[in-house]
Design a protein around this motif. Sequence first.
Motif, short mmCIF file in Angstrom:
data_model
loop_
_atom_site.label_atom_id
_atom_site.label_comp_id
_atom_site.label_asym_id
_atom_site.label_seq_id
_atom_site.Cartn_x
_atom_site.Cartn_y
_atom_site.Cartn_z
N ALA A 150 0.82 -1.21 0.00
CA ALA A 150 0.00 0.00 0.00
C ALA A 150 0.85 1.26 0.00
O ALA A 150 0.34 2.34 -0.31
CB ALA A 150 -0.94 0.01 1.21
N THR A 151 2.14 1.14 0.33
CA THR A 151 3.02 2.31 0.29
C THR A 151 3.29 2.77 -1.14
O THR A 151 3.75 3.90 -1.34
CB THR A 151 4.34 2.00 0.99
OG1 THR A 151 4.97 0.89 0.34
CG2 THR A 151 4.10 1.67 2.45
N TYR A 152 3.03 1.94 -2.14
CA TYR A 152 3.29 2.32 -3.53
C TYR A 152 2.04 2.86 -4.22
O TYR A 152 2.14 3.36 -5.34
CB TYR A 152 3.81 1.11 -4.31
CG TYR A 152 5.08 0.55 -3.74
CD1 TYR A 152 6.31 1.12 -4.03
CD2 TYR A 152 5.05 -0.54 -2.88
CE1 TYR A 152 7.49 0.60 -3.50
CE2 TYR A 152 6.22 -1.07 -2.34
CZ TYR A 152 7.43 -0.49 -2.65
OH TYR A 152 8.59 -1.00 -2.11
N GLU A 203 -2.31 2.22 -12.98
CA GLU A 203 -1.26 1.38 -13.56
C GLU A 203 0.12 1.83 -13.11
O GLU A 203 1.04 1.00 -13.00
CB GLU A 203 -1.37 1.44 -15.09
CG GLU A 203 -2.69 0.92 -15.62
CD GLU A 203 -2.84 1.13 -17.11
OE1 GLU A 203 -1.96 1.84 -17.68
OE2 GLU A 203 -3.80 0.62 -17.71
N GLU A 204 0.27 3.10 -12.83
CA GLU A 204 1.58 3.60 -12.38
C GLU A 204 1.96 3.00 -11.03
O GLU A 204 3.13 2.65 -10.80
CB GLU A 204 1.57 5.13 -12.31
CG GLU A 204 1.44 5.83 -13.64
CD GLU A 204 0.02 5.81 -14.20
OE1 GLU A 204 -0.89 5.39 -13.45
OE2 GLU A 204 -0.16 6.20 -15.37
N ALA A 205 0.98 2.87 -10.13
CA ALA A 205 1.28 2.30 -8.82
C ALA A 205 1.67 0.83 -8.94
O ALA A 205 2.59 0.36 -8.26
CB ALA A 205 0.08 2.46 -7.89
N ALA A 206 1.00 0.10 -9.82
CA ALA A 206 1.33 -1.31 -10.01
C ALA A 206 2.73 -1.46 -10.59
O ALA A 206 3.51 -2.34 -10.18
CB ALA A 206 0.30 -1.97 -10.91
N GLU A 207 3.10 -0.62 -11.55
CA GLU A 207 4.43 -0.70 -12.14
C GLU A 207 5.50 -0.31 -11.14
O GLU A 207 6.59 -0.90 -11.11
CB GLU A 207 4.49 0.20 -13.38
CG GLU A 207 5.77 0.06 -14.19
CD GLU A 207 5.92 -1.32 -14.78
OE1 GLU A 207 7.06 -1.71 -15.09
OE2 GLU A 207 4.90 -2.03 -14.93
#
Length: 231
Positions: free
Chosen positions: A49-51, A73-77
Amino acid sequence: MPDISILTQRANSFASPKSIEPTNSLVITQVPRTFFQPSIINALRDHFATYGEINQWVPIASFSRIILVYYTEEAAELAKNACDPLILTLPHRMPTILRVYRSEPNPIFSPSSPTADENLLRPPPIEKNFLISPPGSPPIGWEQIREEPPNATPLADDLIAALRKLKLQERRSSREVLLEPEDGVGVGVYVEDCDMNDDDAEGADWEYGCPSPARLRWKPMATAMPPVHVR
């Protein structure tokens, strides 16, 4: 809650490909079965969750993996690049290495409609509802009926009569017409099978389910003993 150490180690061998398809979903693999307890699962969720904000967090103990879906998608990458591999250390245990892979994109569930119909698998039409296992509930107004018992006789009478008629027709058709006289006047040439004997004629009265008369009278032909040299 036990002390859990989560370390990220980005190795060169795990470098991301240059051209990838954007996705908002990740899969954490190689998770031991003993790690599927609230303290460890919550610690992993807080770490990812920190990302970015997590939309769905789905631990699957039977497959030893966790599926997580971010809102962007940016958080997943970002989580993929920072957490693959992920080193998890528990007290008095050897470090465990977890792998993080990209997954197929998943729809975002909003709090107002967490189970939207367009995002879920729909049941088949009511006409084909009994094809699924276990079958769904019967339609409204359906009532159980008493079924008839199976047919006790081997074959129906009309079918036995049809078989007899067919057999007689086959016997009559044993005569082959080579030359048919015109208008009933002239010479006709016919070839008739003369191998049929009285035993075959008696077989016309045979009924289905009864032993064949020809088979009852059939006996194997005795063979002569080969010559034996006497010393």
